[in-house]
Design a protein around this motif. Structure first.
Motif, PDB file in Angstrom:
ATOM      1  N   TYR A 146     -57.971  95.929 -30.439  1.00 20.35           N
ATOM      2  CA  TYR A 146     -58.528  94.833 -29.634  1.00 20.35           C
ATOM      3  C   TYR A 146     -59.696  94.191 -30.372  1.00 20.35           C
ATOM      4  CZ  TYR A 146     -61.236  92.466 -26.027  1.00 20.35           C
ATOM      5  OH  TYR A 146     -61.961  91.535 -25.306  1.00 20.35           O
ATOM      6  N   GLU A 147     -59.675  92.890 -30.418  1.00 24.66           N
ATOM      7  CA  GLU A 147     -60.757  92.127 -31.034  1.00 24.66           C
ATOM      8  C   GLU A 147     -61.432  91.271 -29.959  1.00 24.66           C
ATOM      9  OE1 GLU A 147     -59.326  89.845 -34.247  1.00 24.66           O
ATOM     10  OE2 GLU A 147     -58.713  91.583 -35.472  1.00 24.66           O
ATOM     11  N   SER A 148     -62.758  91.457 -29.853  1.00 26.15           N
ATOM     12  CA  SER A 148     -63.509  90.731 -28.829  1.00 26.15           C
ATOM     13  C   SER A 148     -63.680  89.264 -29.225  1.00 26.15           C
ATOM     14  CB  SER A 148     -64.897  91.361 -28.645  1.00 26.15           C
ATOM     15  OG  SER A 148     -65.668  90.590 -27.761  1.00 26.15           O
ATOM     16  N   ASN A 149     -63.534  88.398 -28.267  1.00 25.67           N
ATOM     17  CA  ASN A 149     -63.739  86.955 -28.447  1.00 25.67           C
ATOM     18  C   ASN A 149     -65.020  86.475 -27.750  1.00 25.67           C
ATOM     19  OD1 ASN A 149     -61.376  86.579 -29.944  1.00 25.67           O
ATOM     20  ND2 ASN A 149     -60.147  86.520 -28.071  1.00 25.67           N
ATOM     21  N   GLN A 150     -65.951  87.434 -27.560  1.00 18.93           N
ATOM     22  CA  GLN A 150     -67.173  87.090 -26.832  1.00 18.93           C
ATOM     23  C   GLN A 150     -67.997  86.028 -27.563  1.00 18.93           C
ATOM     24  OE1 GLN A 150     -69.819  90.376 -26.245  1.00 18.93           O
ATOM     25  NE2 GLN A 150     -71.111  89.296 -24.771  1.00 18.93           N
ATOM     26  N   LYS A 151     -68.133  86.169 -28.890  1.00 16.40           N
ATOM     27  CA  LYS A 151     -68.919  85.208 -29.654  1.00 16.40           C
ATOM     28  C   LYS A 151     -68.353  83.802 -29.528  1.00 16.40           C
ATOM     29  CE  LYS A 151     -70.641  88.487 -33.092  1.00 16.40           C
ATOM     30  NZ  LYS A 151     -70.723  88.815 -34.532  1.00 16.40           N
ATOM     31  N   GLU A 152     -67.011  83.709 -29.669  1.00 16.66           N
ATOM     32  CA  GLU A 152     -66.396  82.394 -29.542  1.00 16.66           C
ATOM     33  C   GLU A 152     -66.595  81.819 -28.149  1.00 16.66           C
ATOM     34  OE1 GLU A 152     -65.133  84.976 -30.841  1.00 16.66           O
ATOM     35  OE2 GLU A 152     -64.569  84.511 -32.912  1.00 16.66           O
ATOM     36  N   PHE A 153     -66.553  82.701 -27.147  1.00 15.00           N
ATOM     37  CA  PHE A 153     -66.729  82.245 -25.774  1.00 15.00           C
ATOM     38  C   PHE A 153     -68.151  81.723 -25.545  1.00 15.00           C
ATOM     39  CE2 PHE A 153     -68.121  83.258 -21.432  1.00 15.00           C
ATOM     40  CZ  PHE A 153     -67.250  82.441 -20.704  1.00 15.00           C
ATOM     41  N   LEU A 154     -69.131  82.503 -26.027  1.00 13.21           N
ATOM     42  CA  LEU A 154     -70.514  82.076 -25.857  1.00 13.21           C
ATOM     43  C   LEU A 154     -70.807  80.798 -26.629  1.00 13.21           C
ATOM     44  CD1 LEU A 154     -72.368  85.511 -26.036  1.00 13.21           C
ATOM     45  CD2 LEU A 154     -71.837  84.151 -24.006  1.00 13.21           C
ATOM     46  N   LYS A 180     -68.695  78.448 -27.145  1.00  9.68           N
ATOM     47  CA  LYS A 180     -68.143  77.373 -26.327  1.00  9.68           C
ATOM     48  C   LYS A 180     -69.065  77.028 -25.160  1.00  9.68           C
ATOM     49  CE  LYS A 180     -64.068  76.608 -28.257  1.00  9.68           C
ATOM     50  NZ  LYS A 180     -63.663  75.260 -28.734  1.00  9.68           N
TER      51      LYS A 180
END
Length: 660
Positions: free
Chosen positions: A75-83, A85
């Motif tokens: 699993y790779e977190s997409n938190q950085k990309e979300f923040l 955005k």
């Protein structure tokens, strides 16, 4: 064959329902054929195939869910990309060089940063001059603004020692520097910034240091604008180099009203009758000329007295009378200045006496503008009329010269080799010592823009371009306004008593009162009785505070050895506000020369007619007066006995600017 096309309408209406039903049936058959029997496709699949594909995908997903997990897939977190955005929801490149178009500026000027501009160097200003003017100033009782001006605000008369520091700068050279920096001849036409080629003055910065009680000096601190500056808030420069703020400041400070208040701020209206206020470089020479004129008047009067005495000796039968003004005895005088008591020892404002051209010594009544004959008999001497005329005062033309350097609408600043500017300090305190320095600042028109060369990047965030500081190479001491003098001493069986005279300067006049002080008693107090001398002259005096804060500790005999032998005298021991013990000699013959001189000058002012203060309208008219002084025809036909000379022909008071 003949076909009959005529139908019976009744029969048509009778079968219309059958016709409609038949048409609807045909339409339904067409829809069935097109959308069902013909089997339309979606992405190349028929409806039946789509259903089978969905079922197959569902079966495969179910098998994966029921099967063992695949460890190779992490699993790779997409938190950085979300923040990211969330912080910036706009995708793609955005032009951050968009700006509000200004008159005279093209839309693409800001986007082009490849062209740089050099910063004009302001350089030094001229050596400053300084003057201290004693005033009974009309001080506003409310804060001034663009709607509440000095004229319309409430005011009260207060003692004020106004310090003014003056300097100058070469405006013509300054304009040349700005044009060379922003609109030089070798610039491409599209790169020239004509709107920046004219320098805009933003501030005259006056700073001072104060000497502390231990003799050390404080750090330099800014002197605020005076209480009569109604543009105080409007003259605040932008704190940060915002592009819009700089552009607005350039327009605002370029206005004549703002420019004049920055470079040549207004002066207080003075209730003491005197000549119109002029800046230090003109005020000081005028004071020197007035002092020389006073010395000349004394010399002429002494010659007249000598001539009169010789005539009296040569004609003993002639009846003469002594018309000389009696002077105070000074055999029993002592003195002590009270720290913090206030400044000034009279000065040019010591008396409202003026002189007519016909040689009649008169006193000006400011309320009626009529000349009233003075009570002294000096002007009745026939000997004075025969003395040769002297025209010393006719050379005093500083008011006319000062008018030439004033900023006026018709003056083009860019043509001035010498642009004079000044700043006031109305926060001085009596008895304190100051040092001053001054400089002038201009708005940096390209502050906040990326138009600077690499070696001048520091100027990008600098809103004001400053000149060098120019120091006033002198210590300014604000004179005291309160003194006490130990004038006599006597002893009784139980007490030691010192006679003390307290003198206070207030609104152009000196007032005094004597006290007999014993050990443990305070020297001076608030006097609720009106001063008779001032009251008789129509000068309103409410409570006069003669409190010195000093308490008598003791009086003792001391011996002083000198070349002529040993002399004995008494001295007063006292302290002020509980501080360390201080002392002063009793009786004038035991005093230093400076102490006796101060007392004599205060005594001369007390012997003179009091100063009657001007009304607001009269003082405002005096401030606006800028014509050359009206001089008497000769010194004898009207010596300068007006405001500024204590008594008739009294000495110039110490502590006045320009006096040696």
């Amino acid at each position: 064959m003949k076909i009959n096309l005529n139908f019976n309408k009744d029969k048509l209406l009778e079968h219309i329902d059958k016709i409609i039903i038949g048409a609807a049936g045909v339409f339904a058959v067409v829809i069935l054929f097109v959308f069902v029997l013909k089997a339309p496709t979606y992405e190349g699949q028929k409806p039946s195939e789509i259903e089978e594909s969905i079922n197959s995908s569902a079966q495969q997903l179910k098998m994966k869910l029921d099967g063992e997990p695949n460890d190779r897939i992490k699993y790779e977190s997409n938190q950085k990309e979300f923040l990211a955005k969330m912080n910036n929801s706009i995708d793609g490149e955005v032009n951050d060089k968009i700006f509000f178009p200004l008159p005279g500026q093209k839309d693409n000027d800001v986007n082009k940063v490849e062209f740089t501009y050099s910063v004009p160097k302001i350089g030094p200003v001229a050596k400053p001059s300084l003057a201290v003017v004693k005033m009974a100033a009309f001080v506003p009782t409310e804060e001034l603004s663009t709607t509440v001006t000095y004229d319309s605000a409430g005011k009260e008369i207060q003692d004020l020692d106004l310090v003014t520091v003056e300097s100058s700068i070469n405006a013509k050279a300054l304009y040349s520097k700005f044009r060379e920096s922003f609109a030089a001849k070798n610039f491409p036409p599209e790169k020239k910034k004509e709107q920046y080629a004219k320098p805009v003055f933003a501030k005259v910065q006056l700073q001072r240091k104060t000497q502390q009680s231990d003799g050390n000096w404080t750090e330099w601190t800014d002197v605020p604008q005076t209480k009569i500056c109604y543009l105080k808030k409007s003259l605040e420069v932008p704190a940060a180099p915002s592009e819009f703020a700089i552009e607005m400041a350039l327009v605002q400070f370029a206005k004549e009203e703002f420019r004049n208040e920055v470079l040549q701020p207004s002066v207080y209206c003075n209730a003491i009758p005197s000549d119109p206020w002029i800046s230090p470089s003109f005020y000081n020479p005028r004071q020197i000329k007035l002092q020389k004129a006073e010395e000349e008047r004394k010399r002429i009067e002494a010659e007249a007295d000598k001539s009169r005495r010789l005539n009296d000796r040569s004609t003993p039968s002639r009846q003469t009378r002594d018309t000389r003004t009696p002077t105070r005895g000074t055999d029993d005088i002592g003195m002590m200045g009270v720290p913090g008591g206030g400044g000034g020892r009279g000065g040019r404002e010591a008396t409202p006496r003026t002189t007519s051209r016909r040689g009649e010594n008169t006193r000006q009544n400011p309320a009626t503008s009529r000349r009233q004959p003075a009570t002294t008999e000096r002007t009745t001497r026939p000997e004075r009329q025969s003395l040769p005329a002297t025209n010393v005062l006719q050379t005093i033309t500083e008011e006319a010269d000062f008018d030439k350097i004033k900023l006026k609408p018709e003056i083009n600043i860019s043509d001035l080799d010498k642009l004079v500017f000044w700043a006031h300090d109305d926060t001085t305190k009596p008895g304190e010592k100051y040092q001053y320095r001054i400089r002038v600042g201009l708005l940096n028109p390209i502050a906040g823009k990326n138009w600077f060369a690499e070696n001048e990047k520091d100027y990008q965030n600098q809103v004001i371009l400053w000149s060098d500081f120019a120091d006033v190479n002198q210590v300014v001491e604000i004179p005291e306004r309160l003194y006490f003098f130990a004038t006599n001493y006597r002893e009784t069986a139980n007490d030691k008593i010192v006679e003390v005279m307290v003198a206070r300067y207030m609104l152009g006049n000196w007032a005094s009162k004597k006290y007999n002080v014993k050990s443990g008693e305070v020297i001076g107090k608030a006097d609720e009785q009106p001063d008779a001398r001032l009251a008789n002259a129509g000068v309103s005096t409410d409570v006069i505070d003669f409190s010195t804060g000093a308490v008598m500790v003791d009086a003792r005999k001391v011996a002083n050895a000198s070349k002529t032998g040993v002399s004995e005298y008494y001295e007063l021991l006292y302290n002020i506000n509980g501080n360390e013990l201080q002392r002063t000699a009793i009786k004038e013959r035991n005093w230093p020369a400076k102490t006796g001189q101060i007392y004599k000058e205060i005594s001369s002012a007390l012997d003179s007619d009091p100063v009657t203060l001007l009304t607001w309208d009269q003082a405002a008219t005096q401030v606006n007066q800028r014509s050359p002084m009206s001089q008497p025809d000769s010194f004898e036909q009207g010596g300068r006995g007006g405001p500024g000379f204590p008594g008739e022909g009294g000495p110039m008071m110490p502590g006045m600017p320009g006096m040696p």
